[in-house]
Design a protein around this motif. Structure first.
Motif, PDB file in Angstrom:
ATOM      1  N   THR A 477      42.289  36.543  -7.583  1.00  0.00           N
ATOM      2  CA  THR A 477      41.057  37.328  -8.784  1.00  0.00           C
ATOM      3  C   THR A 477      42.258  38.209  -9.182  1.00  0.00           C
ATOM      4  O   THR A 477      42.802  38.954  -8.813  1.00  0.00           O
ATOM      5  CB  THR A 477      39.954  38.070  -7.975  1.00  0.00           C
ATOM      6  N   GLU A 478      42.095  37.778 -10.585  1.00  0.00           N
ATOM      7  CA  GLU A 478      42.809  39.437 -11.566  1.00  0.00           C
ATOM      8  C   GLU A 478      42.127  40.257 -11.449  1.00  0.00           C
ATOM      9  O   GLU A 478      41.049  39.899 -12.630  1.00  0.00           O
ATOM     10  CB  GLU A 478      43.172  38.793 -13.175  1.00  0.00           C
ATOM     11  N   ILE A 479      42.340  41.438 -11.287  1.00  0.00           N
ATOM     12  CA  ILE A 479      41.564  42.792 -11.143  1.00  0.00           C
ATOM     13  C   ILE A 479      42.226  44.034 -11.758  1.00  0.00           C
ATOM     14  O   ILE A 479      42.011  44.874 -11.920  1.00  0.00           O
ATOM     15  CB  ILE A 479      40.735  43.242 -10.165  1.00  0.00           C
ATOM     16  N   GLY A 480      42.841  42.770 -12.772  1.00  0.00           N
ATOM     17  CA  GLY A 480      43.969  44.463 -13.102  1.00  0.00           C
ATOM     18  C   GLY A 480      45.513  44.707 -13.008  1.00  0.00           C
ATOM     19  O   GLY A 480      46.497  45.028 -13.500  1.00  0.00           O
ATOM     20  N   GLN A 481      45.549  44.119 -11.679  1.00  0.00           N
ATOM     21  CA  GLN A 481      47.015  43.915 -11.215  1.00  0.00           C
ATOM     22  C   GLN A 481      47.738  43.536 -11.668  1.00  0.00           C
ATOM     23  O   GLN A 481      49.461  44.031 -11.294  1.00  0.00           O
ATOM     24  CB  GLN A 481      46.356  44.540  -9.462  1.00  0.00           C
ATOM     25  N   GLY A 482      47.488  42.024 -12.534  1.00  0.00           N
ATOM     26  CA  GLY A 482      48.279  41.407 -13.022  1.00  0.00           C
ATOM     27  C   GLY A 482      48.652  39.782 -12.351  1.00  0.00           C
ATOM     28  O   GLY A 482      49.742  39.731 -12.346  1.00  0.00           O
ATOM     29  N   ALA A 483      47.809  39.328 -11.240  1.00  0.00           N
ATOM     30  CA  ALA A 483      47.805  38.217  -9.885  1.00  0.00           C
ATOM     31  C   ALA A 483      48.169  36.687 -11.104  1.00  0.00           C
ATOM     32  O   ALA A 483      48.926  36.566 -10.946  1.00  0.00           O
ATOM     33  CB  ALA A 483      45.988  37.939  -9.985  1.00  0.00           C
ATOM     34  N   ASN A 484      47.223  36.912 -12.397  1.00  0.00           N
ATOM     35  CA  ASN A 484      47.750  36.232 -13.351  1.00  0.00           C
ATOM     36  C   ASN A 484      49.260  35.519 -14.016  1.00  0.00           C
ATOM     37  O   ASN A 484      49.429  34.984 -13.904  1.00  0.00           O
ATOM     38  CB  ASN A 484      46.329  36.120 -14.496  1.00  0.00           C
ATOM     39  N   THR A 485      49.493  36.956 -14.120  1.00  0.00           N
ATOM     40  CA  THR A 485      50.534  37.393 -14.713  1.00  0.00           C
ATOM     41  C   THR A 485      52.163  36.135 -13.724  1.00  0.00           C
ATOM     42  O   THR A 485      52.774  35.752 -13.735  1.00  0.00           O
ATOM     43  CB  THR A 485      51.108  38.455 -15.071  1.00  0.00           C
ATOM     44  N   VAL A 486      51.910  37.654 -12.065  1.00  0.00           N
ATOM     45  CA  VAL A 486      52.970  37.221 -11.722  1.00  0.00           C
ATOM     46  C   VAL A 486      52.753  35.696 -10.869  1.00  0.00           C
ATOM     47  O   VAL A 486      53.610  34.672 -10.509  1.00  0.00           O
ATOM     48  CB  VAL A 486      52.306  37.700 -10.256  1.00  0.00           C
ATOM     49  N   PHE A 487      51.297  35.430 -11.064  1.00  0.00           N
ATOM     50  CA  PHE A 487      51.250  32.713 -10.630  1.00  0.00           C
ATOM     51  C   PHE A 487      52.087  33.051 -11.116  1.00  0.00           C
ATOM     52  O   PHE A 487      53.271  31.345 -11.268  1.00  0.00           O
ATOM     53  CB  PHE A 487      49.883  33.083 -10.219  1.00  0.00           C
ATOM     54  N   THR A 488      52.181  33.247 -12.911  1.00  0.00           N
ATOM     55  CA  THR A 488      52.261  32.154 -13.836  1.00  0.00           C
ATOM     56  C   THR A 488      54.163  32.294 -13.588  1.00  0.00           C
ATOM     57  O   THR A 488      54.169  31.203 -13.614  1.00  0.00           O
ATOM     58  CB  THR A 488      52.413  32.725 -15.044  1.00  0.00           C
ATOM     59  N   GLN A 489      54.192  33.691 -13.590  1.00  0.00           N
ATOM     60  CA  GLN A 489      56.197  33.841 -13.765  1.00  0.00           C
ATOM     61  C   GLN A 489      56.720  32.697 -12.427  1.00  0.00           C
ATOM     62  O   GLN A 489      57.313  32.140 -12.281  1.00  0.00           O
ATOM     63  CB  GLN A 489      56.004  35.367 -12.672  1.00  0.00           C
ATOM     64  N   ILE A 490      56.007  32.221 -11.054  1.00  0.00           N
ATOM     65  CA  ILE A 490      56.240  31.785  -9.786  1.00  0.00           C
ATOM     66  C   ILE A 490      55.946  30.619 -10.187  1.00  0.00           C
ATOM     67  O   ILE A 490      57.159  29.721  -9.824  1.00  0.00           O
ATOM     68  CB  ILE A 490      55.333  32.713  -8.609  1.00  0.00           C
ATOM     69  N   ALA A 491      55.021  30.540 -10.637  1.00  0.00           N
ATOM     70  CA  ALA A 491      54.920  28.599 -11.110  1.00  0.00           C
ATOM     71  C   ALA A 491      55.877  28.353 -11.998  1.00  0.00           C
ATOM     72  O   ALA A 491      56.797  27.094 -11.967  1.00  0.00           O
ATOM     73  CB  ALA A 491      53.508  28.101 -11.555  1.00  0.00           C
ATOM     74  N   ALA A 492      55.954  29.118 -13.359  1.00  0.00           N
ATOM     75  CA  ALA A 492      56.964  28.725 -14.323  1.00  0.00           C
ATOM     76  C   ALA A 492      58.499  28.193 -13.477  1.00  0.00           C
ATOM     77  O   ALA A 492      59.394  27.481 -14.449  1.00  0.00           O
ATOM     78  CB  ALA A 492      56.826  29.776 -15.698  1.00  0.00           C
ATOM     79  N   ASP A 493      58.510  29.190 -12.924  1.00  0.00           N
ATOM     80  CA  ASP A 493      60.095  29.793 -12.145  1.00  0.00           C
ATOM     81  C   ASP A 493      60.692  28.206 -11.766  1.00  0.00           C
ATOM     82  O   ASP A 493      61.911  27.131 -11.830  1.00  0.00           O
ATOM     83  CB  ASP A 493      60.548  30.477 -12.112  1.00  0.00           C
ATOM     84  N   THR A 494      58.954  28.251 -10.659  1.00  0.00           N
ATOM     85  CA  THR A 494      59.250  27.053  -9.622  1.00  0.00           C
ATOM     86  C   THR A 494      59.626  25.636 -10.165  1.00  0.00           C
ATOM     87  O   THR A 494      60.597  24.942  -9.513  1.00  0.00           O
ATOM     88  CB  THR A 494      57.924  27.184  -8.444  1.00  0.00           C
ATOM     89  N   LEU A 495      58.672  25.379 -11.308  1.00  0.00           N
ATOM     90  CA  LEU A 495      58.782  24.360 -12.208  1.00  0.00           C
ATOM     91  C   LEU A 495      59.633  24.178 -13.122  1.00  0.00           C
ATOM     92  O   LEU A 495      60.152  22.641 -13.966  1.00  0.00           O
ATOM     93  CB  LEU A 495      57.504  23.750 -12.681  1.00  0.00           C
ATOM     94  N   GLY A 496      60.628  25.196 -13.368  1.00  0.00           N
ATOM     95  CA  GLY A 496      61.739  25.633 -14.410  1.00  0.00           C
ATOM     96  C   GLY A 496      60.762  25.448 -15.908  1.00  0.00           C
ATOM     97  O   GLY A 496      61.983  24.436 -17.210  1.00  0.00           O
ATOM     98  N   LEU A 497      59.439  25.926 -16.257  1.00  0.00           N
ATOM     99  CA  LEU A 497      58.786  25.375 -17.623  1.00  0.00           C
ATOM    100  C   LEU A 497      58.334  26.591 -18.305  1.00  0.00           C
ATOM    101  O   LEU A 497      58.951  28.098 -17.524  1.00  0.00           O
ATOM    102  CB  LEU A 497      57.514  24.719 -16.740  1.00  0.00           C
ATOM    103  N   ASP A 498      57.936  26.744 -19.396  1.00  0.00           N
ATOM    104  CA  ASP A 498      57.630  27.530 -20.088  1.00  0.00           C
ATOM    105  C   ASP A 498      56.290  28.538 -19.542  1.00  0.00           C
ATOM    106  O   ASP A 498      56.148  27.476 -19.317  1.00  0.00           O
ATOM    107  CB  ASP A 498      57.325  27.145 -21.610  1.00  0.00           C
TER     108      ASP A 498
END
Ligand code: FES
Ligand code: FES
Lengths: 751, 159
Positions: A477-498
């Motif tokens: 869960t996103e509880i303010g710590q930034g999980a949504n953002t960090v997961f986005t960064q990781i997935a975007a980098d792994t797939l080379g996507l925006d």
């Protein structure tokens, strides 16, 4: 403004940030369901007693109300967690003040409040226990056979024969108080429940699958008939780890009986008085050293107050125990620890999870040991720090390339520690306001302890649509710590996507796999790694069917989002869903013995040295933290703004823990359950909090990251109290250091 | 109580006129959240301590949990929903977004309004001005550093 890849290491905008700054984000209390009514909880007025009768004042039109007691529970009357000892509604015996007994539902909030006050519980009081010492002394048996929820024994070397080689032995006893998590959004849930469709709840929570696990036996339903959805959550810090199961259960029981949706939101006073807080603790140390300050033997007795039911106390105790001997190498160690019962509301998860308690004791004690050896506190630490290849108290060999002396030097350089220490020592003599500087060195393990992660076996999925959008599916869960953002960064980098093409699926047990609870500094390091692996799986699926995945594009360059989208569309047309899942597997070589409590307690540790500078007014007994330096090695910083924010927030909570946040107990009840008299730091109280990261990538974390969420809670309290000692000479052994505690300590110095 | 006991309140919220019928002692917070469905204003304590419920009432920052709705009769109110111009974020909101001023977001509406109010009154605040200007708004997540940075950044942006 499009950030250039790689995103890891960059401060991309918070994923749900726009909704938060515009007021559009929907928290549970912002949701309204047609026909919804409100719920309220009638609670135990006594610490321990037998329920004789429940009286309903006849001036209330009860036929308008939904009334639920233990008898209305369709399945097992418990909040299932580690044990099934905690009832969802007390039936015969109450074991702590504020224990839930009756639930009321009504469409009008104001009538509901009137009705709540018109229910009277008639109880026959039973003898109760309120302190760790009384519980240990079995003054009254209130839980099991001996009041002990759990105990651990950690043994390394041979402590008993080592005392003979110790030239100096130093003993000490340390205490820490309870602490309220004080997320600014109080707890709350909305439930829709009926025998046909089963139970669905929406709410503020960290762990949807914990709530799910609790609701299944309570209603006697099959797992697929229970659905749990996280609403935007206004802070957790551990406080929304286990108690949301209770609230969800209550809302669902009311909804089940009423046949209508029920919203159950706690007000601040109820949230503070009834829900979990940090475990109070008492630690005894006996330390043997050689004259030149080398550790010979460490004996630690660590006890935490678990409150009336077991809940998570065994796990809190486990983390507290493993962290009790800190980042030091000592050949002979014995740690004995116990979690005991008292008749207070159960204490629970709070950032740090047992470690802030035992780290406070150790880092205060080591300043005393240093003094006894005639060494500066830093010199004593330097002679005993664990190094790569050394072993911790649980005999875990450190494979990380840790350099604690260097972290300490950096912290001292940033805080001007040595010069200030010398200057304060000179200037304090005749000053009314005395200044001091102190520090603490510590480590914090990321992820579940020992075999915990293997047992959890978390799963994450990543899927792509024909439009080329990627969704991350996880229960984290996103509880303010930034999980949504960090997961986005990781997935975007792994797939080379925006990053704009990445969506994070809302945590909903009907739609996302169980990636485990959002606790234990595990979300980035453990779950983030699963996101990375699942994204990699997705890419490989495309590549192996001859389509361009990232870097599977022409000439090995990253494919464009158009190419990616065409690939997804083509794959889905030919083969159906495009989805990859990944399940946790432990890094190679991890071994843990649950019986002996020996081995690789955590896959990785974050390491830190924190320095606090304080002024102490010896007339008003006011203490201020003037400057704070936090230096830590965390593997790799995925997002500098979020990571710094985590540390700053944790340090502020640690300052509150050390100085202001005093839970006042009377017969097991928190009597200052209000923000007016339970004081957390405001913007006027916090010093500049200066955060510095060292990076040393951890091969099994995403992009090299380790967990950091809890780390900053461990260091501030001992650093601050060590600084108070330098300022005043008073050796304070308990927190919070309220003006009364300081006054007493200063009288001791001057007497 | 019969509905006849309710009072008529006419006020302007985020630029548009509203008329509601509320109990005389109803809190402005509840009227905004429940009658107008402006749920961006949050309740953190209900006792005037946390500032999560802060709104601007005739240009002054107030805790709407302590304001009887009746007091808002004839007033002009700005809630968090009225801070951005359509999709164009206010400089303070943009700064909170970029500088980590919002974590869990529950204090953010009140904090943003407090910061907007501060910068209106004091366009070039010192650090002490910022600390004092925001001292009525509690944040448990950030330790305030990123909020201070956000306010400083917004201030630069506005100049
Ligand atoms: S809810 Fe109004 S000040 Fe806290
Ligand atoms: S961002 Fe969570 S309380 Fe401020």
């Amino acid at each position: 403004m499009h950030p250039e890849p790689p995103l890891i290491g960059q401060a991309v905008p918070r994923k749900e940030g726009r909704d938060k700054v515009t007021g559009r984000a929907r928290y549970v209390d912002d949701l309204v369901f047609p026909g919804m009514m409100y719920g309220a909880t009638v609670r135990s007025p006594v610490a321990r007693g037998r329920i004789r009768a429940i009286h309903f004042d006849e001036n209330i039109p009860w036929q308008e109300f939904t009334v639920v007691t233990a008898q209305d529970i369709p399945g097992e009357n418990c909040v299932a967690l580690i044990l099934h000892d905690q009832p969802c509604l007390a039936a015969e015996i109450v074991n702590h003040p504020e224990e839930p007994v009756v639930l009321l539902g009504h469409p009008d909030k104001h009538l509901l409040e009137e009705a709540r006050r018109a229910v009277r519980l008639e109880t026959e009081p039973l003898p109760a226990v309120f302190t760790i010492e009384d519980s240990l002394a079995k003054k009254e048996i209130i839980w099991g056979e001996d009041n002990v929820f759990k105990s651990f024994l950690v043994e390394k070397g041979d402590v008993d024969s080592a005392w003979a080689r110790a030239e100096i032995v130093v003993e000490g006893e340390y205490e820490t108080g309870a602490q309220e998590q004080l997320y600014i959004e109080p707890n709350g849930m909305i439930a829709v429940a009926n025998p046909d469709e089963g139970v669905t709840v929406w709410g503020s929570m960290q762990c949807p699958y914990y709530v799910h696990k609790a609701l299944v036996p309570l209603f006697g339903l099959s797992k697929d008939k229970v659905r749990v959805i996280q609403a935007e959550t206004g802070g957790g810090f551990g406080g929304k780890e286990e108690y949301p199961s209770m609230i969800a259960a209550h809302a669902a029981l009311l909804a089940w009986k009423a046949g209508r949706p029920v919203k159950l939101i706690y007000d601040r006073a109820e949230d503070m008085a009834a829900t979990t807080k940090r475990h109070p603790s008492r630690t005894r140390h006996r330390t043997g050293v050689t004259r030149d300050g080398k550790l010979v033997a460490l004996e630690i007795d660590f006890v935490i107050d678990g409150g009336a039911y077991c809940t998570l106390s065994p796990v809190v105790l486990s983390r507290g125990t493993i962290h009790a001997a800190g980042p030091y190498e000592c050949p002979n160690v014995r740690i004995r620890s116990r979690a005991v019962a008292t008749n207070a509301p159960p204490h629970g998860a709070f950032r740090g999870f047992g470690a802030p308690q035992s780290v406070f004791a150790l880092e205060r004690h080591f300043d005393q040991v240093a003094k006894a050896c005639g060494l500066a506190p830093d010199e004593f630490r330097r002679r005993n720090f664990v190094h790569a290849g050394g072993t911790l108290a649980v005999s875990q060999v450190i494979h990380e390339n840790v350099d604690l002396p260097q972290l300490m030097e950096r912290a001292f350089a940033e805080s001007d520690y040595h010069a200030k220490r010398a200057r304060f020592a000179r200037e304090n003599r005749d000053a009314r306001v005395k200044k001091g500087i102190g520090f603490a060195a510590f480590l914090h393990g990321a992820g579940f302890t020992g075999s915990g992660e293997e047992y959890l076996a978390s799963v994450v999925a990543v899927e792509a649509t024909a439009e080329g959008r990627v969704r991350v599916l996880a229960a984290s869960t996103e509880i303010g710590q930034g999980a949504n953002t960090v997961f986005t960064q990781i997935a975007a980098d792994t797939l080379g996507l925006d990053p704009e093409l990445i969506d994070i699926a809302p945590p909903d047990t009907a739609a996302v796999p169980n990636s485990g609870p959002t606790v234990a500094s595990r979300t980035t390091m453990i779950v983030g790694k699963l996101v990375e692996s699942a994204a990699l799986g997705l890419k490989q699926t495309l590549v192996s069917s001859g389509l361009p995945g990232e870097r599977g594009g022409p000439e090995g360059r990253p494919c464009t989002s158009e190419e990616f989208q065409r690939a997804c569309a083509e794959y889905i047309r030919k083969h159906g869903a495009l989805r990859a899942t990944c399940q946790y597997a432990p890094p190679p070589g991890i071994k843990w013995d649950d019986e002996k409590y020996q081995g690789d307690a955590y896959g990785a540790y974050a390491w830190a040295v924190y320095v606090a500078e304080v002024s102490v007014d010896t007339v008003t007994y006011e203490i201020r933290v003037d400057d704070f330096v936090a230096v830590q090695e965390v593997g790799k910083v995925i997002h500098p703004v979020l990571a710094t924010g985590q540390i700053e927030g944790g340090v502020a909570q640690g300052i509150g823990y050390a100085l202001y946040e005093n839970v006042v107990w009377r017969e097991g009840r928190m009597v200052n359950a209000q923000m007016t008299n339970y004081i957390m730091p405001t913007s006027a109280d916090v010093p500049p909090i200066r955060v510095f990261f060292e990076e040393n990538p951890y091969p099994f974390g995403p992009g090299g990251a380790k967990g950091i969420g809890e780390l900053p809670m461990d260091g501030p309290a001992p650093a601050i109290v060590n600084a108070i000692e330098q300022a005043t000479g008073a050796s304070i052994t308990r927190i919070p250091v309220t003006p009364e505690v300081l006054m007493e300590a200063l009288e001791g110095v001057h007497a | 109580m019969p509905d006849a006991a309710k009072v008529r309140i006419a006020f302007r919220v985020n630029g548009s006129e509203h008329i509601v019928h509320a109990w005389p002692m109803a809190r402005l917070l509840d009227v905004l959240r429940e009658e107008l469905r402006l749920t961006g204003t949050k309740e953190g304590c209900g006792e005037g301590e946390c500032g999560a419920c802060a709104v601007l009432l005739d240009g002054a920052l107030v805790n709407s949990c302590l304001v009887p709705a009746l007091h808002a009769d004839g007033a002009s109110i700005i809630t968090i929903e009225g801070v951005a111009q359509g999709e164009q974020l206010h400089a303070v909101q943009q700064a909170f977004l970029e500088h980590g001023g919002a974590q869990c977001g529950i204090c953010t509406p009140g904090m943003v309004l407090a910061a907007v109010n501060l910068l209106e009154k004091c366009p070039n605040p010192t650090e002490a001005d910022i600390r004092n200007g925001l001292a009525g708004n509690l944040c448990r997540c950030t330790g305030y550093m990123k909020i201070f940075e956000s306010v400083v950044a917004a201030c630069k942006q506005q100049r």
